[in-house]
Design an enzyme around this catalytic site. Structure first.
Site, PDB file in Angstrom:
ATOM      1  N   GLN A  14      -8.949  40.558  -6.315  1.00 54.91           N
ATOM      2  CA  GLN A  14     -10.155  41.163  -5.763  1.00 54.91           C
ATOM      3  C   GLN A  14     -11.146  40.142  -5.193  1.00 54.91           C
ATOM      4  O   GLN A  14     -12.017  40.499  -4.418  1.00 54.91           O
ATOM      5  CB  GLN A  14     -10.838  42.018  -6.830  1.00 54.91           C
ATOM      6  N   HIS A 108      -3.883  41.258 -13.857  1.00 58.57           N
ATOM      7  CA  HIS A 108      -4.921  42.244 -13.527  1.00 58.57           C
ATOM      8  C   HIS A 108      -4.448  43.046 -12.308  1.00 58.57           C
ATOM      9  O   HIS A 108      -4.811  42.761 -11.173  1.00 58.57           O
ATOM     10  CB  HIS A 108      -6.252  41.540 -13.258  1.00 58.57           C
ATOM     11  N   ASN A 152      -4.572  43.745 -18.112  1.00 60.91           N
ATOM     12  CA  ASN A 152      -5.790  44.514 -17.883  1.00 60.91           C
ATOM     13  C   ASN A 152      -5.478  46.007 -17.790  1.00 60.91           C
ATOM     14  O   ASN A 152      -4.582  46.422 -17.059  1.00 60.91           O
ATOM     15  CB  ASN A 152      -6.429  44.068 -16.559  1.00 60.91           C
ATOM     16  N   GLU A 153      -6.225  46.785 -18.539  1.00 57.07           N
ATOM     17  CA  GLU A 153      -6.086  48.250 -18.522  1.00 57.07           C
ATOM     18  C   GLU A 153      -4.612  48.646 -18.618  1.00 57.07           C
ATOM     19  O   GLU A 153      -4.051  49.304 -17.736  1.00 57.07           O
ATOM     20  CB  GLU A 153      -6.773  48.854 -17.302  1.00 57.07           C
TER      21      GLU A 153
HETATM   22  C1  BGC Z   1     -10.544  47.521 -12.938  1.00 55.22           C
HETATM   23  C2  BGC Z   1     -11.186  46.718 -11.832  1.00 55.22           C
HETATM   24  C3  BGC Z   1     -11.944  47.631 -10.898  1.00 55.22           C
HETATM   25  C4  BGC Z   1     -13.030  48.315 -11.706  1.00 55.22           C
HETATM   26  C5  BGC Z   1     -13.961  49.179 -10.904  1.00 55.22           C
HETATM   27  C6  BGC Z   1     -11.407  48.626 -13.483  1.00 55.22           C
HETATM   28  O1  BGC Z   1     -10.631  49.745 -13.685  1.00 55.22           O
HETATM   29  O2  BGC Z   1     -10.093  46.690 -13.961  1.00 55.22           O
HETATM   30  O3  BGC Z   1     -10.184  46.002 -11.173  1.00 55.22           O
HETATM   31  O4  BGC Z   1     -12.477  46.962  -9.813  1.00 55.22           O
HETATM   32  O5  BGC Z   1     -12.416  49.120 -12.681  1.00 55.22           O
HETATM   33  O6  BGC Z   1     -13.347  50.294 -10.373  1.00 55.22           O
END
Ligand code: BGC
Length: 418
Positions: A14, A108, A152-153
């Site tokens: 990003q 990520h 991540n997530e």
């Molecule tokens: C993610 C980010 C994303 C952010 C805002 C999260 O779910 O980890 O990559 O930019 O939310 O939408």
């Protein structure tokens, strides 16, 4: 390291720019891509990381969450790029120089393009590939790292699957008609994706709708990576992050709300029990009645992302998570996309209050990372979403710190010494 971490977060794809060997770069450049624009140079954080870390540190923040881009480290299967490893060593050294604690994310959302050709996040092979990459990073950079987040997530794939079902359920007849036209474009796009990655079947990037089996693969990849990194660097504190909502129940919604919490959080407890911390990420609440999750209440403030601006969600989620997870918690992401920085300051003040209230109740929250340090590339939505504490001129890429960057710390000051 016994103080409260107060920082901001970014993700490599990003912000870094020119992540040319990644799956997302490929997706962004297909003729029928779902991305409104490509990531391009993003924020050029790859070259400007020092300025960004300096700004963070000058604002009184003491921690920075950033990611290592797997596609840079392994641009091809079996190849480790030493130059790129050295680059991330420089980023870590820069954090240390500015007295900023790094929290490093190993994955990520973006992956090397070659991994997707091998079956991506629905293939068992990914478990070994990911563990090898993480082990190598621990060997090469472990001396400078403290907290590491594997994935991540990690629950995002199943969340996307349930979101897709939800959207279908709520579509009107007209929308269903329009959708069948969209389906044709989607079929075209899928064919392009298969050709680009050399896949015979579905293309499974991390943000593809995930199967139950794929979800287990993601968790096994996390556990394998954690164990591999621990074996070489026992001092590392390792965990993953989950995307969570403040799930609220309206009359009749008890069962669906309980089911949603089970799917988002409870089902992962076994996989994270041996971790050193859990990364909590939360952006809003979800209210359930007997029909499912509801749109925001009429007149509620809405963020650029289209969901409700509800800053107290983070504190509520922390309390709920702590009912079942006894370890240390880090807020690894929480934030708001808005053009109005005053709204961000107000959001931060309320979010901070709710985090402090959770801590006062004994919830072991070790730190808070605002999403995001910079206005950046918000995946399919491109650069229009403004989450950043620092603006980025889209032509010159010049950094424009916002008031929120400096206001942020004042809301947490008394936590630092606890
Ligand atoms: C993610 C980010 C994303 C952010 C805002 C999260 O779910 O980890 O990559 O930019 O939310 O939408």
């Amino acid at each position: 390291m016994d103080h409260f971490f107060l920082g901001a977060a970014t993700a490599p794809h990003q912000v870094e720019g020119n992540n040319v060997n990644s799956d997302f770069w490929t997706l962004e450049h297909l003729p029928h891509t779902s991305f409104i624009e490509p990531s391009g140079a993003a924020c050029d954080h790859y070259h400007r990381f020092e300025e960004d870390i300096r700004l963070l540190s000058e604002a009184g923040l003491n921690a920075y969450r950033f990611g290592i881009e797997w596609a840079r480290i392994q641009p091809e299967k079996g190849v480790f790029d030493e130059k790129e490893i050295a680059h991330y060593r420089d980023v870590l050294l820069c954090c240390r120089r500015y007295g900023v604690e790094p929290l490093v994310t190993m994955h990520h959302f973006s992956s090397p393009k070659w991994l997707i050709g091998e079956g991506g996040w629905e293939s068992e092979k990914t478990i070994g590939y990911f563990a090898d990459y993480c082990r190598r990073m621990a060997e090469a950079l472990g001396d400078l790292m403290g907290y590491v987040c594997t994935i991540n997530e990690a629950n995002m794939g199943l969340q996307l699957a349930s979101l897709a079902k939800d959207i279908l359920r709520r579509m009107s007849d007209v929308q269903v008609g329009l959708r069948s036209q969209a389906v044709d474009v989607r079929a075209l796009a899928k064919a392009e994706e298969r050709a680009a990655f050399g896949c015979e079947g579905d293309v499974n990037v991390f943000l593809s709708v995930r199967s139950e089996e794929g979800d287990r693969i993601v968790m096994r990849a996390h556990e394998a990576a954690r164990d591999a990194m621990r074996a070489v660097c026992p001092h590392l504190k390792i965990g993953l992050t989950l995307s969570l909502h403040d799930i609220q129940v309206l009359q009749g919604g008890e069962q669906l709300a309980a089911q949603a919490w089970e799917n988002e959080f409870l089902r992962y407890l076994d996989s994270v029990r041996k971790d050193d911390f859990l990364g909590v990420q939360c952006y809003t609440r979800k209210r359930f009645d007997e029909t499912g999750s509801l749109p925001p209440p009429q007149g509620a403030p809405i963020t650029q992302m289209g969901y409700e601006n509800y800053p107290q969600a983070i504190g509520n989620v922390l309390c709920r998570v702590a009912e079942k997870y006894a370890g240390e918690l880090l807020v690894t992401e929480n934030g708001i996309a808005t053009q109005d920085d005053k709204e961000r300051v107000a959001f931060l003040e309320k979010a901070a209050e709710s985090v402090k209230a959770a801590r006062a109740k004994g919830v072991p929250v070790k730190g808070y990372f605002y999403w995001s340090l910079l206005d950046n590339f918000e995946w399919q939505k491109g650069f229009a979403m403004q989450f950043g504490l620092i603006g980025v001129d889209r032509i010159t890429l010049q950094r424009c710190p916002k008031n929120s960057l400096y206001a942020f710390r004042t809301f947490f000051v008394e936590e630092e010494t606890k």
